[in-house]
Write a protein that holds these residues in place. Structure first.
Motif, PDB file in Angstrom:
ATOM      1  N   GLU A  19     -17.441 -14.820 -58.668  1.00  0.00           N
ATOM      2  CA  GLU A  19     -16.998 -13.823 -59.557  1.00  0.00           C
ATOM      3  C   GLU A  19     -18.662 -13.413 -59.068  1.00  0.00           C
ATOM      4  O   GLU A  19     -19.509 -14.740 -58.814  1.00  0.00           O
ATOM      5  CB  GLU A  19     -17.382 -14.319 -60.304  1.00  0.00           C
ATOM      6  N   SER A  28     -21.181  -6.171 -70.091  1.00  0.00           N
ATOM      7  CA  SER A  28     -20.356  -5.234 -69.472  1.00  0.00           C
ATOM      8  C   SER A  28     -21.553  -4.481 -69.061  1.00  0.00           C
ATOM      9  O   SER A  28     -22.691  -3.839 -70.217  1.00  0.00           O
ATOM     10  CB  SER A  28     -19.719  -4.574 -70.742  1.00  0.00           C
ATOM     11  N   ASP A  33     -16.907  -1.072 -68.691  1.00  0.00           N
ATOM     12  CA  ASP A  33     -16.653  -1.217 -67.350  1.00  0.00           C
ATOM     13  C   ASP A  33     -15.754  -0.111 -67.004  1.00  0.00           C
ATOM     14  O   ASP A  33     -14.744  -0.569 -67.744  1.00  0.00           O
ATOM     15  CB  ASP A  33     -16.213  -2.687 -67.137  1.00  0.00           C
ATOM     16  N   ARG A  36     -14.015   0.172 -59.792  1.00  0.00           N
ATOM     17  CA  ARG A  36     -14.938  -0.930 -59.350  1.00  0.00           C
ATOM     18  C   ARG A  36     -15.778  -0.661 -59.655  1.00  0.00           C
ATOM     19  O   ARG A  36     -17.099  -1.779 -58.740  1.00  0.00           O
ATOM     20  CB  ARG A  36     -14.197   0.019 -58.164  1.00  0.00           C
ATOM     21  N   ARG A  37     -16.073  -0.238 -61.352  1.00  0.00           N
ATOM     22  CA  ARG A  37     -17.310  -0.045 -61.471  1.00  0.00           C
ATOM     23  C   ARG A  37     -17.631  -0.606 -62.990  1.00  0.00           C
ATOM     24  O   ARG A  37     -17.048  -0.419 -63.585  1.00  0.00           O
ATOM     25  CB  ARG A  37     -18.100   1.025 -61.889  1.00  0.00           C
ATOM     26  N   LYS A  38     -17.985  -2.432 -62.828  1.00  0.00           N
ATOM     27  CA  LYS A  38     -18.536  -2.830 -63.644  1.00  0.00           C
ATOM     28  C   LYS A  38     -18.937  -4.317 -63.628  1.00  0.00           C
ATOM     29  O   LYS A  38     -19.787  -4.119 -62.547  1.00  0.00           O
ATOM     30  CB  LYS A  38     -17.018  -3.535 -64.037  1.00  0.00           C
ATOM     31  N   ARG A  40     -19.337  -7.749 -63.676  1.00  0.00           N
ATOM     32  CA  ARG A  40     -18.898  -8.855 -63.162  1.00  0.00           C
ATOM     33  C   ARG A  40     -17.483  -7.952 -61.575  1.00  0.00           C
ATOM     34  O   ARG A  40     -16.717  -7.594 -62.687  1.00  0.00           O
ATOM     35  CB  ARG A  40     -19.004  -9.495 -63.304  1.00  0.00           C
ATOM     36  N   PHE A  41     -17.301  -8.605 -61.310  1.00  0.00           N
ATOM     37  CA  PHE A  41     -16.605  -9.169 -60.361  1.00  0.00           C
ATOM     38  C   PHE A  41     -16.177 -10.002 -60.059  1.00  0.00           C
ATOM     39  O   PHE A  41     -16.525 -10.784 -59.208  1.00  0.00           O
ATOM     40  CB  PHE A  41     -16.583  -8.062 -59.167  1.00  0.00           C
ATOM     41  N   ILE A 102     -19.311  -4.671 -50.704  1.00  0.00           N
ATOM     42  CA  ILE A 102     -20.534  -4.649 -51.884  1.00  0.00           C
ATOM     43  C   ILE A 102     -21.249  -2.857 -51.166  1.00  0.00           C
ATOM     44  O   ILE A 102     -21.222  -3.150 -50.452  1.00  0.00           O
ATOM     45  CB  ILE A 102     -20.864  -5.223 -52.446  1.00  0.00           C
ATOM     46  N   ASP A 111     -14.739  -2.288 -52.458  1.00  0.00           N
ATOM     47  CA  ASP A 111     -14.519  -2.840 -53.897  1.00  0.00           C
ATOM     48  C   ASP A 111     -15.438  -3.109 -54.898  1.00  0.00           C
ATOM     49  O   ASP A 111     -14.586  -2.705 -55.344  1.00  0.00           O
ATOM     50  CB  ASP A 111     -13.626  -4.712 -53.163  1.00  0.00           C
ATOM     51  N   PHE A 112     -16.095  -3.519 -54.656  1.00  0.00           N
ATOM     52  CA  PHE A 112     -17.242  -2.933 -55.658  1.00  0.00           C
ATOM     53  C   PHE A 112     -18.704  -2.772 -55.333  1.00  0.00           C
ATOM     54  O   PHE A 112     -19.453  -2.562 -54.661  1.00  0.00           O
ATOM     55  CB  PHE A 112     -17.840  -4.941 -56.418  1.00  0.00           C
TER      56      PHE A 112
END
Length: 418
Positions: A19, A28, A33, A36-38, A40-41, A102, A111-112
């Motif tokens: 992660e 958060s 969250d 794809r915006r949070k 933690r991924f 990213i 993805d993130f």
């Protein structure tokens, strides 16, 4: 991103490679969250491999090079050497790896989605006005689909047309074996901790990672034209606790095994209840203090513990002891008369930042985030990149620059008198 096969086989959990956790958020993002915006991924094994590896090199301007760039199904990296010459490296599908990208862009190849971290910001509106220094397609992580599921990081990500362009101004060069390599504008920096991510961790050395995953010493400033020296004996393989800096946000990489050893949110909640069960009291008002629940981590509660940052004495909130001549920021502790900032205490809720499962006995200064002694000690020693050429230690929960001699303080609670 969850792969579709999970819906069909909910019992079979997908393999988790690890992660990424963004420093500065306590569990958060300020406005929650979303997608794809949070904060933690999780990188999960994909249903179908989407990794790529370098294949053919074209020297432009040949028709093949032009074709590689314009082909939407073909990944390629273009290195512009001059107006007249571009080197294009074609990438082909790699069935043994999964690729995760990213960056700041919200386009589908990312993805993130990561935006600039503003220390202590409580809402996204605080973060939007800043001119971002994070690249739209900042970096990519390639994970082996087979054990031991090695994860490697590379600077730059492929855009919607599956290209990476390194313009004339980007630092780039030909390697000894005739391949091309380069650095992105503001660079992707990585620090691997020594002794893993444990209570014995020590900070490592910051390095820069190239587009091809080679390791270099840092440039003079983030975007200097001249690259650093190649570091032969180090690799771009991420380890548990590796830090990735994208010039505007720093991410912590935790492996699946590392996370399995980390305290859970449940464990942190149990520690919170344990402190509250001991009924700590304000030594002056004698009222019982209690840490608010994890969910209420932004609103100061009336029972909230407060601390004098110079001595560590914990009190309930009160109005006396203001030192007018010091902007009203500094207060005199009624217990020991030491003068200093007086702030509310908050529990560190992001379990991924903890190096051990110890009790919450120490607080970062000046923000008042509380966690274990080993955790405060570790983070206070890490110089995190700030801006384009400075480094300073910061609280992992809110990204505030640490102050005071150590950057943290031991809390002195008064127990109930009955």
């Amino acid at each position: 991103m969850f792969s579709p096969d999970q819906e069909n086989h909910p019992a079979k959990a997908p393999v988790k490679y690890g992660e990424l956790i963004v420093l500065g958020y306590n569990g958060s993002l300020p406005n929650g969250d979303r997608g794809r915006r949070k904060s933690r991924f999780a990188l999960l094994k994909r249903l179908k491999a989407n990794g790529v590896k370098p294949s053919t090199v074209h020297i432009a301007c040949t028709p093949q090079a032009a074709k590689a760039i314009s082909n939407k199904d073909q990944h390629s990296i273009s290195y512009t050497l001059s107006r007249a010459q571009t080197v294009v490296v074609e990438y082909t599908h790699d069935s043994n790896t999964d690729m995760f990208q990213i960056g700041r862009s919200t386009e589908s190849p990312i993805d993130f989605v990561v935006t600039d971290t503003v220390p202590g910001s409580q809402s996204n509106s605080d973060t939007q006005s800043v001119q971002s220094t994070i690249s739209r397609f900042a970096c990519r992580i390639i994970c082996e689909r087979n054990p031991p599921f090695t994860a490697k990081i590379y600077a730059a990500g492929f855009d919607s047309s599956k290209n990476i362009f390194l313009g004339e101004k980007a630092a780039k060069w030909k390697t000894l074996d005739g391949q091309m390599d380069g650095l992105t504008t503001n660079g992707v920096l990585v620090m691997h901790p020594r002794n893993g991510f444990t209570e014995d961790s020590k900070p490592g050395v910051w390095r820069e990672i190239s587009v091809c995953g080679n390791v270099f010493s840092l440039r003079e400033t983030r975007s200097a034209q001249q690259r650093g020296k190649m570091v032969e004996n180090e690799s771009n393989e991420l380890q548990d606790g590796s830090l990735i800096d994208l010039c505007g946000a720093t991410l912590l990489w935790r492996t699946a095994e590392g996370l399995a050893r980390t305290p859970t949110v449940k464990h942190l909640e149990a520690l919170r209840q344990e402190i509250n069960a001991a009924r700590p009291q304000c030594p002056v008002g004698f009222n019982t203090l209690a840490f608010p629940s994890m969910k209420r981590k932004d609103v100061v509660d009336e029972k909230q513990p407060w601390v004098y940052l110079n001595c560590g004495h914990v009190h309930g909130y009160h109005n006396w002891g203001n030192k007018e001549e010091r902007d009203g920021k500094d207060r005199e502790c009624p217990m020991c008369r030491s003068v200093g900032p007086y702030v509310p205490l908050w529990l560190g809720c992001e379990a991924g930042f903890y190096v051990d499962a110890g009790p919450p006995t120490h607080a970062f200064s000046p923000c008042g985030h509380v966690c274990s002694e080993k955790t405060t000690s570790y983070w206070s020693q890490i110089p995190l990149p700030h801006g384009t050429h400075t480094f300073h230690a910061a609280c992992p929960f809110c990204a505030h620059q640490l102050a005071g001699e150590q950057g943290y303080i031991r809390l002195i609670f008064q127990g109930p008198l009955d």
